[in-house]
Design an enzyme around this catalytic site. Sequence first.
Site, mmCIF file in Angstrom:
data_model
loop_
_atom_site.group_PDB
_atom_site.id
_atom_site.type_symbol
_atom_site.label_atom_id
_atom_site.label_comp_id
_atom_site.label_asym_id
_atom_site.label_seq_id
_atom_site.Cartn_x
_atom_site.Cartn_y
_atom_site.Cartn_z
ATOM 1 N N CYS B 186 15.224 2.459 6.550
ATOM 2 C CA CYS B 186 16.034 3.199 7.525
ATOM 3 C C CYS B 186 16.211 4.644 7.069
ATOM 4 O O CYS B 186 16.098 5.574 7.851
ATOM 5 C CB CYS B 186 17.412 2.555 7.675
ATOM 6 S SG CYS B 186 17.333 0.862 8.247
ATOM 7 N N CYS B 330 -10.165 -16.228 -4.129
ATOM 8 C CA CYS B 330 -10.601 -17.380 -4.900
ATOM 9 C C CYS B 330 -11.622 -18.115 -4.040
ATOM 10 O O CYS B 330 -12.104 -17.561 -3.065
ATOM 11 C CB CYS B 330 -9.429 -18.301 -5.277
ATOM 12 S SG CYS B 330 -8.738 -19.182 -3.871
#
Lengths: 78, 371
Positions: B186, B330
């Site tokens: 913000c 992987c």
Amino acid sequence: MKQHRILAFGIIAEKIDAAETTIEGANDSEELLRILYLKYPQLSGMKFTVSINRKIIHGNQLLAEGDEIGLLPPFSGG
Amino acid sequence: MDMERYHRQIILPGFGEAAQNKLQQAKILVIGAGGLGCPALQYLAAAGVGTIGIVDYDAVDYSNLHRQTLYSASDVGKLKAETAAKKINELNADIQIDAYSTKLDNSNALDIIANYSLVLDGTDNFATRYLVNDACVLLDKPLIYGAVLRFEGQAGVFNLADGAGLKTNYRDLFPQPPLPSDVPSCAGAGVLGVLPGIIGTLQATEALKIIANIGKPLCNMVITYNILTNRFYEFTVTPCNKNNYLVPKNSAEFAAFNYDWFCNLIYNNYEISVSEFDALRLNESIMVIDVREQGEFPPIDEFECINIPLGQITDYSIEDCSAENIILICQSGKRSAHALEIMRKKYAARRILSLQGGISEWKKHNSAIRK
């Protein structure tokens, strides 16, 4: 080759530095996203919602010539 | 009924005393008394909504004053819910105002929201947005959504049935929360005060339309507005069926749902497809980590990566790595997802992703690639 007008909002428009762009050669929405990521790798991994002709879609949809695509990211601020 | 105070709206065609009565009977909960909440509260109180609840646990900060126009310099340091309540009470002493200086969470949301007929989302973070949404779905309360970023905002109405009985909610618009690393803070993003002023007023407008039964509410719709270009767009929200399992079905499930986890740690939000991975490889700022054991087949010749087996990931440091994106791979995507969870806990601010489907999926799509 099919051409599609893309409207970008919020942080997506910031990342691609444009409120509008064009994607060529996409027959369905998944293909359009593949081409979009190659054109704008900075969008990879970002979560956003896709619309076709101002209607939100979920999952792959076929694209017709002239379909307008929207890329809507979530906004957090309040 | 104060005919004199509300005279100018009562005389509107289609409104009348009947609509004013409905406003007086209505109970609206405004969650967040900030940029969106302030204008919404002012207009709802001015219009004569009979009961208004305000939820905000924060205090007024000096940097709020440019956009949260209910507050003045002398209010800095005071609690927002109470201060906002005091200000709108001065505006309209005939309405009931409930101030909750509390953080809304799983333990209190259902109890608080149950007292009201309509909810207005003026919050500023995703975990609370999903929480408020789910509570409204569970309690069957319409939710008026609003959100802003810099020069653009969105607004819409969720959980209100249209003519065909269809109801959509926030999870149909945004099934997946964004990666925390992609959400500007913000303080960091900035906003022009008028933007939440406009969006918050739009939210109040939808609330008044729904209660007074006038016009066409943004039911199953979301609008976006850009203050720089003056462009308004309207989108139709459609149900996202595959996400329905995530919405808590009862109060016990709601109390148990971890919204911070959903927004921060759920690993499949951090998975990327082969296309996204290939697109990122064209971008310089990435580092690829192969978490397979040393010597596992097939080897990777097509792109650069370092091999850190899964068992060593906990001790591996990426602090000196300047890459914007860390991508874990992987064989099938399972071990890299596990590595992802480990690394995300350690490096919450970094953009760490896992390749969905792994090297198997990648090789299928890229059988002819050369480095």
